[in-house]
Design an enzyme around this catalytic site. Structure first.
Site, PDB file in Angstrom:
ATOM      1  N   ARG A  51      13.099  -6.264  24.370  1.00  0.00           N
ATOM      2  CA  ARG A  51      11.883  -6.090  25.176  1.00  0.00           C
ATOM      3  C   ARG A  51      10.942  -7.301  25.029  1.00  0.00           C
ATOM      4  O   ARG A  51      10.750  -8.072  25.957  1.00  0.00           O
ATOM      5  CB  ARG A  51      11.174  -4.791  24.760  1.00  0.00           C
ATOM      6  CG  ARG A  51      10.115  -4.317  25.742  1.00  0.00           C
ATOM      7  CD  ARG A  51       8.791  -5.016  25.620  1.00  0.00           C
ATOM      8  NE  ARG A  51       8.206  -4.894  24.283  1.00  0.00           N
ATOM      9  CZ  ARG A  51       7.146  -5.578  23.900  1.00  0.00           C
ATOM     10  NH1 ARG A  51       6.541  -6.418  24.718  1.00  0.00           N
ATOM     11  NH2 ARG A  51       6.672  -5.437  22.671  1.00  0.00           N
ATOM     12  N   ASP A  52      10.392  -7.501  23.849  1.00  0.00           N
ATOM     13  CA  ASP A  52       9.398  -8.555  23.646  1.00  0.00           C
ATOM     14  C   ASP A  52      10.021  -9.939  23.810  1.00  0.00           C
ATOM     15  O   ASP A  52       9.394 -10.866  24.325  1.00  0.00           O
ATOM     16  CB  ASP A  52       8.790  -8.398  22.244  1.00  0.00           C
ATOM     17  CG  ASP A  52       7.548  -9.231  22.032  1.00  0.00           C
ATOM     18  OD1 ASP A  52       7.146  -9.958  22.956  1.00  0.00           O
ATOM     19  OD2 ASP A  52       6.984  -9.177  20.929  1.00  0.00           O
TER      20      ASP A  52
ATOM     21  N   HIS B 209       3.294  -6.867  13.341  1.00  0.00           N
ATOM     22  CA  HIS B 209       3.969  -7.635  14.387  1.00  0.00           C
ATOM     23  C   HIS B 209       3.418  -9.066  14.356  1.00  0.00           C
ATOM     24  O   HIS B 209       2.404  -9.358  14.979  1.00  0.00           O
ATOM     25  CB  HIS B 209       3.689  -6.957  15.734  1.00  0.00           C
ATOM     26  CG  HIS B 209       4.427  -7.529  16.895  1.00  0.00           C
ATOM     27  ND1 HIS B 209       5.368  -6.820  17.605  1.00  0.00           N
ATOM     28  CD2 HIS B 209       4.369  -8.744  17.501  1.00  0.00           C
ATOM     29  CE1 HIS B 209       5.831  -7.556  18.596  1.00  0.00           C
ATOM     30  NE2 HIS B 209       5.238  -8.740  18.557  1.00  0.00           N
TER      31      HIS B 209
ATOM     32  N   HIS C 118       3.662 -13.282  14.661  1.00  0.00           N
ATOM     33  CA  HIS C 118       4.294 -14.392  15.380  1.00  0.00           C
ATOM     34  C   HIS C 118       4.259 -15.643  14.513  1.00  0.00           C
ATOM     35  O   HIS C 118       3.335 -15.835  13.712  1.00  0.00           O
ATOM     36  CB  HIS C 118       3.573 -14.643  16.709  1.00  0.00           C
ATOM     37  CG  HIS C 118       3.947 -13.659  17.771  1.00  0.00           C
ATOM     38  ND1 HIS C 118       3.675 -13.852  19.098  1.00  0.00           N
ATOM     39  CD2 HIS C 118       4.590 -12.468  17.696  1.00  0.00           C
ATOM     40  CE1 HIS C 118       4.128 -12.821  19.803  1.00  0.00           C
ATOM     41  NE2 HIS C 118       4.676 -11.960  18.969  1.00  0.00           N
TER      42      HIS C 118
ATOM     43  N   CYS D  54       5.356 -16.811  22.898  1.00  0.00           N
ATOM     44  CA  CYS D  54       4.218 -16.135  23.519  1.00  0.00           C
ATOM     45  C   CYS D  54       3.657 -17.035  24.606  1.00  0.00           C
ATOM     46  O   CYS D  54       3.274 -18.167  24.337  1.00  0.00           O
ATOM     47  CB  CYS D  54       3.135 -15.824  22.492  1.00  0.00           C
ATOM     48  SG  CYS D  54       1.666 -15.134  23.272  1.00  0.00           S
TER      49      CYS D  54
HETATM   50 MG    MG Z   1       5.678 -10.329  19.983  1.00  0.00          MG
END
Ligand code: MG
Length: 312
Positions: A24-25, A218, A220, A251
């Site tokens: 998904r991400d 979560h 990054h 991102c």
């Molecule tokens: Mg993410």
């Protein structure tokens, strides 16, 4: 294949749930749309590698995220979840929830923001209006017997607003928990957080009655802090960590190719500390290397790069 020497570290949880977000991400942030058969095969390989929680896709309108416009088709290809597997999907609103429930999904996630700027850009709503939108989604999901996660983006910094006050993050988190979410996911969407900041936010949440057992993290890796921040959270009692196989998914708001914490990098660290995680690292590296081939570029994961192709 090489594995780390196991030397337990005090203060770490005995077991960690790896919450895999790659399909998904990761794929949501790809320029190109991956064919649905390739997505399904990627998910099957991740599940076969021992990942029991795999976030599959997002039931957003196709015009929002064309890369995930095949959610129903993907769920149909995958069939029902296996024993012990958790396969959440994102739902932005009641329409998305209806679509998700119609496919037999039993775990969903809403995605809120700690900042006004990101709420506007991601959901075209204020923080308050987006929370108002999530209320009935969470309630109806719970009524249907589903497990519900509440994502909170931009917990450690915002590309438009800069620093984000911890109290502001706690307010949004509390609202989501009050709705009945089973778990929060604290997102460092642009990867600017550092360990002291992680501790401060976890402390503030605990003061507000939200303990580490209700929290996933979560992080990054934009500024190289993802694993360090993750270890800090584990040391504070968090046992759910979001990660993306092969480090998939930069991102779009951070102007960087480095995005999600790579699942392999997390698993290597857990394994070295003797923390149980249930993942077969070799099978995972093979799955990520296969996906990197499909995408036509190498995985940004240090562990995948170090291990892929090595005969050791
Ligand atoms: Mg993410």
């Amino acid at each position: 294949m090489r594995t780390p020497q196991v030397e337990p570290r005090t203060g770490m949880p005995a077991q960690v749930t790896v919450y895999e977000v790659g399909p998904r991400d990761g794929l949501q942030n790809e320029q190109s749309t991956v064919p649905v058969e390739v997505k399904a095969e990627f998910v099957r390989r991740l599940l076969a590698a021992g990942l029991e929680t795999v976030e599959l896709t997002s039931f957003v309108p196709q015009r929002w995220v064309p890369q995930l416009g095949d959610a129903e088709e993907l769920l149909a290809l995958l069939g029902p979840a296996g024993q012990g597997q958790q396969r959440p999907v994102l739902v932005p609103n009641e329409r998305g929830l209806d679509r998700a429930l119609a496919t037999g999904v039993t775990a969903v996630a809403v995605f809120g923001s700690a900042t006004e700027s990101f709420a506007r850009r991601n959901l075209n709503r204020s923080v308050e209006d987006s929370l108002a939108m999530f209320g009935p989604v969470v309630q109806r999901a719970l009524d249907a017997g589903a497990w519900v996660r509440g994502y909170v983006s931009m917990c450690f910094g915002d590309p438009w607003e800069g620093p984000v006050p911890v109290e502001q993050v706690v307010t949004v988190c509390s609202r989501l928990m009050d709705m009945g979410c089973d778990q929060l996911s604290l997102g460092d969407t642009i990867g600017v957080g550092t360990p002291g900041h992680v501790e401060r936010l976890l402390d503030a949440l605990e003061d507000a009655g939200i303990g580490p057992d209700q929290i996933g993290v979560h992080f990054h890796d934009t500024y190289g802090q993802a694993l360090s921040n993750t270890m800090t959270a584990l040391h504070r009692g968090v046992t759910v960590v979001d990660a993306s196989a092969g480090g998939l998914g930069g991102c779009p708001y951070a102007r960087s190719a480095t995005g999600n914490l790579a699942t392999e990098d997390l698993v290597w660290a857990l394994q070295g500390m003797g923390v149980r995680h249930g993942v077969d690292l070799e099978a995972l590296v093979t799955a990520s290397s296969w996906m990197a081939e499909q995408l036509g570029r190498p995985s940004p994961s240090r562990v995948v790069r170090a291990l892929a192709g090595s005969a050791e």
